[in-house]
Design a protein around this motif. Structure first.
Motif, short mmCIF file in Angstrom:
data_model
loop_
_atom_site.label_atom_id
_atom_site.label_comp_id
_atom_site.label_asym_id
_atom_site.label_seq_id
_atom_site.Cartn_x
_atom_site.Cartn_y
_atom_site.Cartn_z
N UNK A 133 -5.00 9.63 -13.49
CA UNK A 133 -6.20 9.70 -12.71
C UNK A 133 -5.84 8.28 -11.88
N UNK A 134 -6.22 8.56 -10.40
CA UNK A 134 -6.27 7.39 -9.52
C UNK A 134 -7.99 7.25 -8.96
N UNK A 135 -8.17 5.98 -9.17
CA UNK A 135 -9.74 5.79 -8.73
C UNK A 135 -9.68 4.74 -7.67
N UNK A 136 -10.30 5.03 -6.60
CA UNK A 136 -10.65 4.09 -5.43
C UNK A 136 -12.25 4.30 -4.92
N UNK A 144 0.69 -1.29 -0.04
CA UNK A 144 0.08 0.12 0.07
C UNK A 144 0.90 1.28 -0.11
N UNK A 145 2.39 1.31 0.69
CA UNK A 145 3.07 2.30 0.57
C UNK A 145 3.63 2.84 -0.66
N UNK A 146 3.38 1.86 -1.53
CA UNK A 146 4.01 2.00 -3.00
C UNK A 146 3.20 2.80 -3.99
N UNK A 147 1.96 3.20 -3.61
CA UNK A 147 0.82 3.73 -4.37
C UNK A 147 1.60 4.85 -5.24
N UNK A 148 2.18 5.76 -4.67
CA UNK A 148 3.00 7.17 -5.49
C UNK A 148 3.90 6.12 -6.70
N UNK A 149 4.60 5.41 -6.23
CA UNK A 149 5.53 4.77 -7.39
C UNK A 149 4.71 4.06 -8.35
N UNK A 150 3.71 3.31 -8.03
CA UNK A 150 2.72 2.58 -9.10
C UNK A 150 2.23 3.70 -9.98
N UNK A 151 1.79 4.66 -9.53
CA UNK A 151 1.21 5.94 -10.27
C UNK A 151 2.09 6.54 -11.30
#
Length: 133
Positions: free
Chosen positions: A90-93, A76-83
């Motif tokens: 766009x990030x959708x949650x 979960x801590x790697x969201x920025x890296x994945x984006x």
């Protein structure tokens, strides 16, 4: 210019709520990339192993028409890296995460979609488990 949307989820015991969030996410851009939670991440996040394996969940999500690419979300801590890695615009949650990812508004738009009412993977698993009692 291609508009890339990224979303994340476990997608265990795939149901219509999962399908609808994927369809709605895809409608926000031209390309949809989906991060599927690793088995180990799901165990840390939810305290239980998924019903379907990581490989099976990846295969299910990858087979959906709106999905252009899938990958394993390890943390979960790697969201920025994945984006950044997928050049997401766009990030959708789901709205159960509302406000939790606003920190990424510096690199992409952040959208929280309402969940499909009365549908929950956890509730489905409990219902199935209790059916034999």
């Amino acid at each position: 210019m291609t508009r890339t949307v990224i979303t994340f989820g476990t997608f265990d015991v795939f149901h219509v709520g999962h399908l609808r969030v994927i369809q709605r996410a895809a409608a926000l851009g031209d390309r949809l990339v989906v991060g599927v939670s690793a088995d180990a991440l799901n165990e840390r996040k939810k305290g239980r192993a998924p019903v379907f394996s990581q490989a099976e969940r990846l295969e299910i999500v990858a087979s959906l028409k709106p999905v252009d690419e899938v990958f394993v979300e390890e943390s979960l801590e790697q969201k920025r890296e994945y984006i950044l890695a997928y050049s997401a615009d766009v990030l959708v949650m789901g709205d159960d995460w509302a406000g939790r990812f606003d920190e990424f508004e510096d690199i992409c738009e952040v959208h929280y979609l309402p969940r499909t009412p009365a549908i929950s993977t956890t509730a489905l698993i409990e219902k199935i488990s209790n059916a034999g009692e």
